[in-house]
Design a protein around this motif. Structure first.
Motif, mmCIF file in Angstrom:
data_model
loop_
_atom_site.group_PDB
_atom_site.id
_atom_site.type_symbol
_atom_site.label_atom_id
_atom_site.label_comp_id
_atom_site.label_asym_id
_atom_site.label_seq_id
_atom_site.Cartn_x
_atom_site.Cartn_y
_atom_site.Cartn_z
ATOM 1 N N LEU A 178 0.819 -1.212 0.000
ATOM 2 C CA LEU A 178 0.000 0.000 0.000
ATOM 3 C C LEU A 178 0.857 1.268 0.000
ATOM 4 C CD1 LEU A 178 -0.322 1.471 3.073
ATOM 5 C CD2 LEU A 178 -1.586 -0.623 3.502
ATOM 6 N N GLU A 179 2.136 1.129 0.376
ATOM 7 C CA GLU A 179 3.060 2.262 0.287
ATOM 8 C C GLU A 179 3.927 2.197 -0.967
ATOM 9 O OE1 GLU A 179 3.154 4.944 1.906
ATOM 10 O OE2 GLU A 179 1.608 4.382 3.349
ATOM 11 N N ALA A 180 3.750 1.150 -1.776
ATOM 12 C CA ALA A 180 4.570 0.946 -2.980
ATOM 13 C C ALA A 180 6.057 1.055 -2.636
ATOM 14 C CB ALA A 180 4.190 1.944 -4.072
ATOM 15 N N MET A 181 6.439 0.452 -1.514
ATOM 16 C CA MET A 181 7.830 0.482 -1.059
ATOM 17 C C MET A 181 8.527 -0.772 -1.583
ATOM 18 S SD MET A 181 9.364 0.763 2.797
ATOM 19 C CE MET A 181 8.899 2.471 2.968
ATOM 20 N N VAL B 266 3.013 -10.957 -3.696
ATOM 21 C CA VAL B 266 2.878 -9.501 -3.812
ATOM 22 C C VAL B 266 1.483 -9.176 -4.341
ATOM 23 C CG1 VAL B 266 3.816 -7.390 -4.813
ATOM 24 C CG2 VAL B 266 5.343 -9.306 -4.291
ATOM 25 N N PRO B 267 0.662 -8.448 -3.598
ATOM 26 C CA PRO B 267 -0.674 -8.084 -4.100
ATOM 27 C C PRO B 267 -0.578 -7.015 -5.182
ATOM 28 C CG PRO B 267 -0.296 -7.084 -1.959
ATOM 29 C CD PRO B 267 0.902 -7.948 -2.235
ATOM 30 N N ASN B 268 -1.725 -6.570 -5.663
ATOM 31 C CA ASN B 268 -1.766 -5.563 -6.728
ATOM 32 C C ASN B 268 -1.345 -4.206 -6.158
ATOM 33 O OD1 ASN B 268 -2.605 -3.610 -8.699
ATOM 34 N ND2 ASN B 268 -3.910 -5.180 -9.600
ATOM 35 N N VAL B 269 -0.078 -3.843 -6.360
ATOM 36 C CA VAL B 269 0.482 -2.656 -5.720
ATOM 37 C C VAL B 269 -0.197 -1.364 -6.177
ATOM 38 C CG1 VAL B 269 2.590 -1.308 -5.342
ATOM 39 C CG2 VAL B 269 2.677 -3.811 -5.313
ATOM 40 N N PRO B 270 -0.400 -1.123 -7.490
ATOM 41 C CA PRO B 270 -1.052 0.138 -7.893
ATOM 42 C C PRO B 270 -2.443 0.316 -7.289
ATOM 43 C CG PRO B 270 -0.003 -0.900 -9.789
ATOM 44 C CD PRO B 270 0.053 -1.894 -8.674
ATOM 45 N N VAL B 271 -3.234 -0.759 -7.257
ATOM 46 C CA VAL B 271 -4.576 -0.672 -6.671
ATOM 47 C C VAL B 271 -4.475 -0.364 -5.181
ATOM 48 C CG1 VAL B 271 -6.664 -1.971 -6.114
ATOM 49 C CG2 VAL B 271 -5.649 -2.161 -8.394
ATOM 50 N N LEU C 106 -11.787 -3.239 0.268
ATOM 51 C CA LEU C 106 -10.936 -3.664 -0.844
ATOM 52 C C LEU C 106 -9.470 -3.693 -0.427
ATOM 53 C CD1 LEU C 106 -12.567 -1.685 -3.800
ATOM 54 C CD2 LEU C 106 -12.612 -4.160 -3.469
ATOM 55 N N LEU C 107 -9.060 -2.686 0.337
ATOM 56 C CA LEU C 107 -7.678 -2.616 0.797
ATOM 57 C C LEU C 107 -7.339 -3.833 1.661
ATOM 58 C CD1 LEU C 107 -5.181 -0.635 0.878
ATOM 59 C CD2 LEU C 107 -6.043 0.064 3.106
ATOM 60 N N ALA C 108 -8.235 -4.194 2.565
ATOM 61 C CA ALA C 108 -7.986 -5.330 3.459
ATOM 62 C C ALA C 108 -7.938 -6.649 2.704
ATOM 63 C CB ALA C 108 -9.065 -5.381 4.539
ATOM 64 N N GLU C 109 -8.870 -6.842 1.762
ATOM 65 C CA GLU C 109 -8.990 -8.144 1.107
ATOM 66 C C GLU C 109 -8.012 -8.311 -0.059
ATOM 67 O OE1 GLU C 109 -10.826 -10.400 2.744
ATOM 68 O OE2 GLU C 109 -10.904 -8.678 4.064
ATOM 69 N N ILE C 110 -7.821 -7.278 -0.861
ATOM 70 C CA ILE C 110 -6.833 -7.374 -1.942
ATOM 71 C C ILE C 110 -5.429 -7.470 -1.348
ATOM 72 C CG2 ILE C 110 -5.779 -6.123 -3.885
ATOM 73 C CD1 ILE C 110 -8.521 -4.992 -4.528
ATOM 74 N N GLY C 111 -5.202 -6.753 -0.256
ATOM 75 C CA GLY C 111 -3.893 -6.773 0.377
ATOM 76 C C GLY C 111 -3.517 -8.118 0.954
#
Length: 528
Positions: free
Chosen positions: A257-260, A381-386, A447-452
């Protein structure tokens, strides 16, 4: 397993969960707003507060019914669409859901009838008690659901039993007091309080602009502004607590979520803008605020936030170690008394789930090549851009609500709805237009919780692609279309009922007749 079946199963669950979550936050928030309003009625004895409570109680009831109906359907999907998930972790995951049904749902169902039909049959204190129990039941229901969901995110208090080949509870108190579940609960219910506050604020603002039901609208607006301000502040503070929980328990989600992509020297900076790329595995045009992420996620100047590349390398090591556990399990299937296999399993059992990631690329994880292991590691690795943009929209809306509720509370309590300078009318119009925003923030949070969490159904234990039922694409499309049509019809009914109740207004005699509209089309706001 056909990946089309997996993705369609995920789509169906996402649609039903997102739809169900349209009603849950409003129920959670309205229930406690009703408690506040009725408490004022009991303390003051003023009939206007009884009218206020009954009006919002009517809207609560419409929303409550549809929330219950859609929630039942969602829980059935664990058996129909995710049968291996239910078989593998049902002993643990099913317990909070059963308690939610027996304790919270029945508690709500018992008292909600008394709340609606007991106004003239119960004492003031007795009826307030029933309203409080409905609110308590609603929030307890959310607690047990989020305990189950929190365990999916951080599976503590459980172990794999090689004799039954299933996960079992080893410490139920650890499941209940799971730090991820507790952080999710307080954050989620606070978001529900914000949602209900914006709804009450918006409807009250519409009444004030139209000059209708002014006595009810002013009181409702003031309660919603105060409750919403406190709730929006708590959402941001508790969201920070959720970020802290990610640092210890879901490092990959935090990095995504931080695209780190790479670990930075402590304390890490937080990106306010950037364009992440999964293909290039980098973030372009990144703008960062130094130190902020490290302070939020580690509560220190020295704590390290791991980057995606480093976490992938660790996942690769865990996959290699998990292959040993998988080999031991296969041997124990043949001979449960094989002590060498049991000893090997005990040494590597924590990484068994990582070995199962290889089943997407090879039938037997023990036959995996280094290339297979690398692909499995990068699949963590989940979908970083989303993740990156969903989080920023959600967080941005959270800070916006703090500012908006602050302005609304100041206008209601300090200015006393003085709209001579035009600020009041601008704020009231804005209150009407922002009604959908809390739902956007809440759905983005889900979405953040489940995609992550992807590619895991149970973090580190069971990959999503192994959890689904053996269904066909045709069966899934049929049910998706059917549910969409049914839920679409229910949504139309819900909105029409809510709008009809709002247009009708409170059933009381305190409010004056509607004032004549001014040049702008809105009525002036009369004094009480």
């Amino acid at each position: 397993m056909d990946m089309a079946v997996i993705e369609l199963s995920r789509l169906q669950f996402a649609l039903t969960a997102l739809y169900h979550f349209l009603f849950v936050p409003l129920t959670l928030g309205l229930s406690f707003i009703l408690v506040i309003m009725e408490s004022i009625y009991v303390m003051t004895g003023r009939e206007i507060w009884r009218t206020v409570t009954r009006f919002w109680g009517k809207l609560f009831g419409i929303n409550f019914v549809l929330g219950v109906a859609t929630g039942i359907t969602m829980e059935f999907q664990f058996g129909t669409n995710w049968s291996y998930f239910s078989h593998y972790v049902g002993d643990i995951f099913g317990a909070p859901l059963a308690i939610e049904g027996l304790m919270a749902f029945f508690l709500e169902a018992t008292f909600v009838g008394l709340m609606f039909f007991g106004w003239d049959k119960l004492s003031k204190i007795g009826h307030l008690f029933t309203t409080f129990m409905v609110a308590l039941g609603s929030n307890l229901s959310a607690l047990w659901i989020l305990v189950a969901n929190g365990w999916m995110q951080h599976p503590v208090g459980s172990r794999f039993n090689p004799e039954t080949m299933r996960m079992e509870v080893s410490d139920f108190m650890a499941v209940l007091f799971n730090p991820v579940a507790q952080a999710k609960f307080v954050h989620t219910v606070s978001a529900g309080y914000v949602c209900a506050s914006v709804f009450v604020l918006g409807v009250s603002a519409w009444y004030l602009l139209k000059g209708k039901w002014v006595a009810v609208a002013k009181r409702s607006f003031t309660v919603a502004a105060a409750f919403g301000l406190a709730s929006s502040l708590s959402v941001v503070v508790l969201g920070d607590e959720s970020g802290y929980a990610l640092t210890d328990n879901q490092k990959m989600k935090l990095a995504a979520l931080e695209a780190m992509w790479h670990t930075e020297p402590a304390p890490a900076g937080i990106a306010v803008f950037g364009i992440p790329s999964l293909k290039g595995r980098d973030t372009r045009y990144e703008v960062k605020i130094p130190y902020v992420l490290g302070l939020i996620s580690t509560r220190s100047l020295t704590g390290e936030v791991s980057g995606i590349f480093e976490l992938v390398a660790k996942a690769q090591d865990r996959i290699e170690n998990g292959i040993k556990a998988y080999d031991a399990v296969e041997k124990l299937k043949v001979d449960q008394k094989d002590m060498a296999a049991r000893e090997a399993f005990e040494r590597s059992k924590a990484d068994l789930g990582y070995a199962l990631l290889l089943k997407r690329f090879v039938a037997d994880p023990r036959a995996a090549t280094p290339q297979d292991i690398e692909k499995a590691a990068w699949s963590t690795v989940p979908n970083v851009p989303v993740m990156f943009w969903v989080f920023r929209v959600m967080a941005g809306l959270g800070f916006f609500f703090i500012a908006f509720f602050g302005a609304a509370f100041w206008m209601a309590s300090v200015r006393g709805f003085d709209c001579d300078n035009g600020f009041c009318r601008v704020l009231l119009r804005a209150a009407v237009w922002i009604i959908p925003l809390p739902w956007i923030a809440i759905e983005f949070g889900w979405l953040l919780a489940e995609i992550g969490r992807q590619p895991w159904a149970i973090e580190g234990v069971l990959p999503t692609f192994l959890a689904a039922s053996s269904l066909t694409v045709a069966q899934l499309w049929t049910t998706i279309i059917g549910f969409t049509l049914i839920y679409g019809a229910l949504a139309v009914i819900e909105v029409r009922l809510m709008l009809a109740a709002i247009r009708k207004g409170p059933d009381e005699h305190h409010a004056p007749a509607p004032a004549p509209a001014g040049p702008s089309g809105y009525a002036p706001i009369p004094a009480e």
